[in-house]
Scaffold this motif. Structure first.
Motif, PDB file in Angstrom:
ATOM      1  N   SER A   1      16.392   6.742  -5.878  1.00 43.27           N
ATOM      2  CA  SER A   1      17.127   7.884  -5.344  1.00 43.27           C
ATOM      3  C   SER A   1      18.600   7.703  -5.674  1.00 43.27           C
ATOM      4  O   SER A   1      19.241   6.768  -5.199  1.00 43.27           O
ATOM      5  CB  SER A   1      16.927   7.978  -3.836  1.00 43.27           C
ATOM      6  OG  SER A   1      17.719   9.010  -3.306  1.00 43.27           O
TER       7      SER A   1
ATOM      8  N   LYS B   1      11.893  17.730   0.571  1.00 45.70           N
ATOM      9  CA  LYS B   1      12.011  16.513   1.372  1.00 45.70           C
ATOM     10  C   LYS B   1      10.948  15.504   0.935  1.00 45.70           C
ATOM     11  O   LYS B   1       9.780  15.851   0.796  1.00 45.70           O
ATOM     12  CB  LYS B   1      11.858  16.838   2.847  1.00 45.70           C
ATOM     13  CG  LYS B   1      12.179  15.685   3.750  1.00 45.70           C
ATOM     14  CD  LYS B   1      12.331  16.141   5.172  1.00 45.70           C
ATOM     15  CE  LYS B   1      12.615  14.960   6.054  1.00 45.70           C
ATOM     16  NZ  LYS B   1      13.949  14.961   6.563  1.00 45.70           N
TER      17      LYS B   1
ATOM     18  N   THR C   1      15.055  10.527  -8.437  1.00 37.97           N
ATOM     19  CA  THR C   1      15.356  11.724  -7.660  1.00 37.97           C
ATOM     20  C   THR C   1      16.858  11.764  -7.417  1.00 37.97           C
ATOM     21  O   THR C   1      17.511  10.725  -7.333  1.00 37.97           O
ATOM     22  CB  THR C   1      14.635  11.739  -6.299  1.00 37.97           C
ATOM     23  OG1 THR C   1      15.092  10.639  -5.522  1.00 37.97           O
ATOM     24  CG2 THR C   1      13.142  11.655  -6.466  1.00 37.97           C
TER      25      THR C   1
ATOM     26  N   THR D   1      19.578  13.042  -4.712  1.00 37.96           N
ATOM     27  CA  THR D   1      19.675  13.473  -3.327  1.00 37.96           C
ATOM     28  C   THR D   1      20.789  14.504  -3.198  1.00 37.96           C
ATOM     29  O   THR D   1      21.871  14.339  -3.769  1.00 37.96           O
ATOM     30  CB  THR D   1      19.960  12.271  -2.414  1.00 37.96           C
ATOM     31  OG1 THR D   1      18.938  11.304  -2.621  1.00 37.96           O
ATOM     32  CG2 THR D   1      19.975  12.670  -0.960  1.00 37.96           C
TER      33      THR D   1
ATOM     34  N   ASN E   1      17.683   3.106  -3.143  1.00 36.03           N
ATOM     35  CA  ASN E   1      18.877   3.949  -3.133  1.00 36.03           C
ATOM     36  C   ASN E   1      19.992   3.330  -3.963  1.00 36.03           C
ATOM     37  O   ASN E   1      20.274   2.134  -3.847  1.00 36.03           O
ATOM     38  CB  ASN E   1      19.376   4.153  -1.705  1.00 36.03           C
ATOM     39  CG  ASN E   1      18.416   4.966  -0.884  1.00 36.03           C
ATOM     40  OD1 ASN E   1      17.881   5.966  -1.347  1.00 36.03           O
ATOM     41  ND2 ASN E   1      18.174   4.538   0.344  1.00 36.03           N
TER      42      ASN E   1
ATOM     43  N   LYS F   1      22.207   8.850  -5.188  1.00 36.88           N
ATOM     44  CA  LYS F   1      23.051   9.605  -4.265  1.00 36.88           C
ATOM     45  C   LYS F   1      24.455   9.609  -4.856  1.00 36.88           C
ATOM     46  O   LYS F   1      25.238   8.688  -4.646  1.00 36.88           O
ATOM     47  CB  LYS F   1      23.018   8.982  -2.876  1.00 36.88           C
ATOM     48  CG  LYS F   1      21.617   9.020  -2.283  1.00 36.88           C
ATOM     49  CD  LYS F   1      21.571   8.516  -0.879  1.00 36.88           C
ATOM     50  CE  LYS F   1      20.152   8.655  -0.345  1.00 36.88           C
ATOM     51  NZ  LYS F   1      20.065   8.305   1.063  1.00 36.88           N
TER      52      LYS F   1
ATOM     53  N   LYS G   1       9.539   7.158   2.488  1.00 40.44           N
ATOM     54  CA  LYS G   1      10.827   6.572   2.153  1.00 40.44           C
ATOM     55  C   LYS G   1      10.734   5.082   1.845  1.00 40.44           C
ATOM     56  O   LYS G   1      11.695   4.503   1.366  1.00 40.44           O
ATOM     57  CB  LYS G   1      11.801   6.808   3.288  1.00 40.44           C
ATOM     58  CG  LYS G   1      12.013   8.276   3.553  1.00 40.44           C
ATOM     59  CD  LYS G   1      13.387   8.557   3.982  1.00 40.44           C
ATOM     60  CE  LYS G   1      13.485  10.056   4.218  1.00 40.44           C
ATOM     61  NZ  LYS G   1      14.723  10.595   3.910  1.00 40.44           N
TER      62      LYS G   1
END
Length: 162
Positions: A119, A56, A147, A149, A65, A121, A60
């Motif tokens: 991130s 985790k 990263t 997700t 994103n 996704k 943030k």
């Protein structure tokens, strides 16, 4: 005739509304503080893959994103059924990733700009081609901290059985 009138039984005194504005403002303040605003409206299908080595992220506000997947049912007439990239609240071209990341970086406080992470996704059924193109744009933008997700779970569930 008598001078004194009997009090009527059962009459209630009127309700005082003097404290009503205070109560309304307390409730308003409470909901303003306690409500979490959603970051982005999902325009693409985004069923995340499962992984068993999940960590985790703490901070943030350093994240940018990027969503990759097929357009949602409401957007398939406009964008088709092939994989697309969602940047913020709109579906964009892969070429827009460079400008989007640099805009997000410049909007961050100066001390967090070097720590910015992207991130990704990515929908579990998305094709790798769009992901590779996005990663190439991220390299051009010098956004090298990436990263992926995922959800906590058994990664063997990601494999399609035929």
């Amino acid at each position: 005739m008598s001078k004194f009138n009997k009090k009527k039984s059962g009459d209630l005194p009127p309700v005082s509304t003097a404290s009503l504005p205070d109560i309304v403002f307390m409730l308003l303040f409470f909901f303003m503080v306690a409500t979490v605003m959603r970051d982005d409206e999902m325009l693409v299908e985004n069923q995340l893959p499962a992984a068993n080595q999940v960590e985790k992220l703490e901070d943030k506000n350093k994240l940018v994103n990027i969503y990759i997947g097929k357009p949602g049912v409401n957007y398939q007439k406009t964008f088709g059924t092939s994989d697309v990239v969602q940047l913020g609240d709109k579906i964009s071209r892969v070429d827009d990733v460079y400008n989007y990341v640099n805009t997000k970086r410049s909007a961050m406080p100066e001390n967090l700009q070097d720590q910015m992470m992207v991130s990704l996704k990515v929908d579990r059924n998305a094709k790798v081609g769009v992901l590779t193109d996005v990663k190439q744009e991220l390299r051009k933008a010098q956004a090298l901290k990436i990263t992926y997700t995922s959800n906590q779970g058994d990664p063997m569930n990601n494999i399609k059985r035929r």
